[in-house]
Enzyme design. Structure first.
Site, short mmCIF file in Angstrom:
data_model
loop_
_atom_site.label_atom_id
_atom_site.label_comp_id
_atom_site.label_asym_id
_atom_site.label_seq_id
_atom_site.Cartn_x
_atom_site.Cartn_y
_atom_site.Cartn_z
N GLY A 16 6.86 -2.33 1.73
CA GLY A 16 7.86 -1.43 1.16
C GLY A 16 7.31 -0.33 0.28
O GLY A 16 7.94 0.04 -0.71
N SER A 23 5.62 3.72 0.45
CA SER A 23 5.31 4.87 1.29
C SER A 23 3.81 5.16 1.27
O SER A 23 3.32 5.96 2.06
CB SER A 23 6.09 6.11 0.82
OG SER A 23 5.82 6.35 -0.55
N CYS A 67 11.43 4.04 -33.31
CA CYS A 67 10.74 2.84 -33.79
C CYS A 67 10.89 2.77 -35.31
O CYS A 67 11.17 3.78 -35.96
CB CYS A 67 9.27 2.95 -33.40
SG CYS A 67 8.20 1.63 -34.00
N GLU A 85 9.63 2.03 8.16
CA GLU A 85 9.10 3.11 9.00
C GLU A 85 7.59 3.23 8.84
O GLU A 85 7.00 2.58 7.97
CB GLU A 85 9.79 4.42 8.63
CG GLU A 85 9.62 4.79 7.17
CD GLU A 85 10.50 5.96 6.74
OE1 GLU A 85 11.61 6.09 7.28
OE2 GLU A 85 10.05 6.71 5.87
N HIS A 93 2.51 0.02 -12.57
CA HIS A 93 3.23 1.18 -13.12
C HIS A 93 4.12 0.80 -14.30
O HIS A 93 5.00 1.56 -14.68
CB HIS A 93 4.06 1.88 -12.02
CG HIS A 93 3.20 2.56 -11.00
ND1 HIS A 93 3.66 2.97 -9.76
CD2 HIS A 93 1.88 2.92 -11.02
CE1 HIS A 93 2.68 3.54 -9.08
NE2 HIS A 93 1.59 3.52 -9.83
#
Ligand code: BJW
Ligand code: ZN
Length: 244
Positions: free
Chosen positions: A188, A190, A149, A216, A121
């Site tokens: 870690g 989801s 830029c 979880e 990402h």
């Protein structure tokens, strides 16, 4: 849910595996102080993904989007890698064939020493010009927003927003590694954001063992070979012991 006995077995599987892929998400950096996206204190609790993390949001209000990124860059700048990141860097050093695929943009895996790394990402410390396409490392926290830029184009963070394609070479390399590994460690995340969310199933279908570490349950937990529901900075050092 896996037990203490499973921890020993999972450690042994990891030590024996020839080819390992680790897929990480925001949870591994949470203990360094980087906010996650979903969950109780997640960023999407207070901010709307469609207002901030889409190309449409940037086109509509680049300054707003940049303000949010500068705030996050400021938070990340104060953090350092933790024992979870360090354990994965150790795993790379001790594994014949290893690839770390991270969804995180914070750069903490590289600070911890990981080199066989794909940031699918992108990276929050790199800017990309929307005009000429030039990428460069840019750690400024005080520039005028939105930054420009030299070519006159607008700079954006070099991250992947919703609705944008991941860089094809990175995606192919990650998917190929998932299809050929013996074991995949999923830490870690989801596991709801595509295409990364489907990487563990690619590996599983080719016979790889899946070890999940998360606070979880996730969509993976029902079919992972091991699920350890605890902090990554506690579990990873127990799975990946220091080299003696
Ligand atoms: C701990 C812990 C501790 C906490 N220890 N654990 C197919 C079906 C449906 C939709 C789609 C699809 N294909 C594509 C899409 C659309 C979209 C998508 O997936 N949407 C879903 C939400 C439904 N995907 C895309 O748009 C992607 N592009 C794409 O596929 O292009 C082709 C295409 C486009 C459009 C349509 C179809 C195809 C791009 C996705 C880009 C994601 N970008 C972001 C922002 C990056 C930049 C930035 O940081 O600002 O990436 S969104 C955000 O989510 C960020 C993360 O990398 C990503 C994943 O989040 P992650 O890492 O899993 O974090 P959390 O917070 O969700 O979870 C943390 C976990 O840690 C939790 O489980 C905690 O329990 C745990 N935890 N503390 C252990 N101490
Ligand atoms: Zn430019």
């Amino acid at each position: 849910m896996s037990s203490r006995a499973d921890l020993g077995m999972a450690r042994e599987e990891l030590a024996q595996a020839r080819s390992v892929v680790a897929l990480t998400g925001a949870g591994i950096s949470a203990e360094s102080g980087v906010p996650t996206f979903r969950g109780q204190d997640g960023l999407w609790r207070n901010y709307s993904a469609t207002d901030l993390a889409t190309p449409q949001a940037f086109a509509r209000d680049p300054r707003l989007v940049w303000e949010w990124y500068q705030w996050r860059r400021g938070l990340i700048a104060k953090t350092t890698f933790n024992a979870g990141h360090a354990a994965l860097a150790r795993l790379e050093a001790g594994t014949t064939d290893f690839l770390l695929v991270t969804q995180n943009v914070d750069g903490l895996h590289r600070s911890a020493g990981s080199q066989a790394l794909i940031e699918i990402h992108g990276n929050i410390w790199i800017t990309r010009c929307t005009g000429c396409g030039e990428r460069r490392e840019d750690r400024r926290l005080d520039m005028e927003l939105p930054p420009g830029c030299q070519c006159g184009g607008l700079l954006r963070p070099d991250v992947v927003w919703f609705g944008e394609q991941l860089e094809l070479a990175a995606l192919n390399r990650a998917q190929d590694a998932c299809l050929s590994c013996d074991l995949m460690l999923v830490v870690g995340t989801s596991a709801v954001v595509q295409p990364a969310a489907s990487f563990p199933m690619l590996a599983k279908q080719k016979g790889a063992k899946i070890i999940e570490v998360n606070l979880e349950g996730t969509p993976l937990s029902s079919w992972a070979d091991y699920s350890f529901f605890d902090r990554a900075s506690l579990v990873l050092p127990q799975l990946i012991l220091p080299q003696s």
